[in-house]
Design a protein around this motif. Structure first.
Motif, short mmCIF file in Angstrom:
data_model
loop_
_atom_site.label_atom_id
_atom_site.label_comp_id
_atom_site.label_asym_id
_atom_site.label_seq_id
_atom_site.Cartn_x
_atom_site.Cartn_y
_atom_site.Cartn_z
N VAL A 116 38.98 42.62 34.19
CA VAL A 116 39.19 41.18 32.70
C VAL A 116 37.94 40.67 32.66
O VAL A 116 37.61 41.02 31.02
CB VAL A 116 41.07 41.03 32.72
N SER A 117 38.32 39.23 33.43
CA SER A 117 36.69 38.54 32.86
C SER A 117 35.81 39.80 32.87
O SER A 117 34.67 39.24 32.78
CB SER A 117 36.83 38.24 34.77
N SER A 118 34.77 40.57 33.85
CA SER A 118 33.91 41.67 33.31
C SER A 118 33.65 41.45 31.28
O SER A 118 32.71 41.49 31.32
CB SER A 118 34.07 42.56 33.97
N ALA A 119 35.74 42.60 31.10
CA ALA A 119 35.69 42.54 29.55
C ALA A 119 35.51 41.94 28.54
O ALA A 119 34.69 42.47 27.22
CB ALA A 119 36.70 43.92 29.71
N VAL A 120 35.82 40.83 28.66
CA VAL A 120 36.14 40.00 27.63
C VAL A 120 36.09 38.54 27.91
O VAL A 120 35.87 38.42 29.02
CB VAL A 120 38.00 39.82 27.06
N ASN A 121 35.61 37.16 26.73
CA ASN A 121 35.55 36.23 27.38
C ASN A 121 36.85 35.15 27.50
O ASN A 121 36.56 34.05 28.06
CB ASN A 121 34.80 35.72 26.28
N TRP A 122 37.87 35.51 27.05
CA TRP A 122 39.02 35.05 27.22
C TRP A 122 40.77 35.66 27.00
O TRP A 122 40.65 37.20 27.28
CB TRP A 122 38.95 33.95 25.93
N LEU A 123 41.72 36.12 27.60
CA LEU A 123 42.76 35.88 27.78
C LEU A 123 43.57 35.22 27.41
O LEU A 123 43.80 34.12 28.24
CB LEU A 123 42.94 36.86 29.58
N VAL A 124 45.10 35.92 27.11
CA VAL A 124 46.40 35.30 26.95
C VAL A 124 47.45 36.20 27.67
O VAL A 124 47.00 37.86 26.86
CB VAL A 124 46.64 34.68 25.15
N THR A 125 47.71 36.03 28.28
CA THR A 125 49.55 36.71 28.66
C THR A 125 49.93 35.97 29.09
O THR A 125 50.80 34.97 29.12
CB THR A 125 48.41 37.26 30.19
N LEU A 126 51.21 36.90 28.93
CA LEU A 126 52.68 36.63 29.13
C LEU A 126 53.34 35.96 30.00
O LEU A 126 53.58 37.68 31.09
CB LEU A 126 53.78 37.10 27.82
N ASP A 127 54.05 35.76 30.59
CA ASP A 127 54.45 35.52 32.58
C ASP A 127 54.04 36.19 32.52
O ASP A 127 54.54 37.58 33.58
CB ASP A 127 56.43 36.08 31.70
N PRO A 128 53.03 36.48 33.91
CA PRO A 128 52.11 37.22 34.37
C PRO A 128 53.47 37.61 36.31
O PRO A 128 53.10 35.99 36.42
CB PRO A 128 50.79 36.92 34.24
N HIS A 129 52.95 38.30 36.91
CA HIS A 129 54.21 38.32 38.41
C HIS A 129 52.69 37.54 38.84
O HIS A 129 52.17 37.99 39.13
CB HIS A 129 54.13 39.45 38.98
N LEU A 130 53.17 36.40 39.39
CA LEU A 130 52.89 34.95 40.62
C LEU A 130 53.11 35.28 41.43
O LEU A 130 54.04 35.21 41.18
CB LEU A 130 51.95 34.01 39.87
#
Ligand code: R5P
Length: 302
Positions: A116-130
């Protein structure tokens, strides 16, 4: 005059795109996506991306089918002169494999972050499984926001369930279960899960309490095969609980799993719209808009 950002809806995210475009003041991009007979993809921008920021919206369940298209869309946008490219992906896949349990295993959570870091400049996601990786910044090196559905789930529960008892099926769920319970001033408990195989788990109802006159509400971030939910329902019913309400943030399941939960004894199943629209599903566009707003238009610092 600077044009509005273009919001690019990847196939599968059609239920999220109009609300996000309105909330973020973007123009919906006119795109063609199709597959050749051998399965390779074709995509075309009908609006010129030159100089415009792009917001890609993608539903990434069944990720091996969707990730190449996501990368190619971002790459094509960049090649055609787009400005910053962001990604709104409510479900961020591959986070559950967050360590090597056996020598040689891929720690896909890290590889997903790098991809993801190489494909786009920023990310928004919801409740990632951490879990063992406790924050996204350990796997991403781009600006990002991890937004929560807890407020929306709590509002849904408040409106329908008078005396809820919030239940998490396993240690990973403790964070969001506590968060929802605090918003409702309701008790909560976390069960103990042992995974035996892809489709089999054992749940120990350790410390089950407060069942009398309460409606159990099991909340899980992901339901895939339904094994975790079914085992949780069985454990609670055995302990004397009323039929539980099942709340699912990312409903990865296919046909048949909801029927399985109901026949295991669930009172009802509610999901968010993270993966698909369903009658009565909880709309997660508002928290995604809040998360994306300042990444899309960063405040000017003087
Ligand atoms: C794992 O820890 C997740 O939070 C879910 O509990 C799990 O992915 C559910 O999968 P399944 O429905 O296949 O049991």
């Amino acid at each position: 005059m600077k044009l509005n950002p273009l919001l690019v809806c990847l196939p599968g995210a059609e239920h999220l795109a109009p609300g996000l475009a309105t909330g973020l003041q973007c123009d919906l991009a006119d795109m063609t996506f199709r597959r050749f007979p051998d399965g390779e993809g074709y995509l075309r921008f009908h609006n010129d991306p030159m100089g415009r920021d792009l917001v890609l919206v993608a539903v990434l369940q069944d990720p091996d089918r969707h990730l190449a298209r996501l990368q190619f869309t971002a790459a094509a946008g960049r090649a055609q002169g787009a400005g910053r490219i962001g990604l709104i992906a409510p479900y961020l896949p591959y986070l559950r494999q967050d360590t090597a349990f056996q020598p040689g295993e891929a720690v896909t959570a890290r590889h997903m972050g790098a991809l993801v870091s190489s494909a786009v400049n920023w990310l928004v996601t919801l409740d990632p499984h951490l879990h063992r990786i406790d924050r996204l910044s350990r796997v991403l090196n781009i600006p990002h926001r991890s937004v929560s559905s807890a407020g929306k789930l709590a509002a849904w529960i408040t409106a329908r369930i008078p005396r809820p008892l919030i239940i998490g099926p396993d240690a990973e769920s403790a964070g969001w279960v506590k968060d929802i319970a605090m918003r409702l001033a309701a008790p909560y408990l976390v069960l103990t899960k042992q995974r035996i195989g892809d489709e089999a788990v054992r749940i120990r109802p350790d410390g089950v309490r407060d069942l009398a006159k309460r409606t159990p509400v099991i909340v899980d971030d992901i339901v895939s095969t339904g094994a975790t939910m079914c085992a949780s329902i069985a454990a609670l019913l055995t302990a004397g609980a009323a039929p539980p309400v099942c709340c699912v943030i990312h409903a990865l399941f296919g046909a048949g799993v909801e029927a399985r939960l109901l026949s295991a004894g669930a009172d009802c199943v509610v999901t968010t719209t993270s993966i698909r629209p369903r009658p009565g599903a909880i709309d997660i566009v508002p928290p995604l808009v809040r998360g994306a707003a300042d990444l899309l238009r960063p405040p000017i610092r003087h």
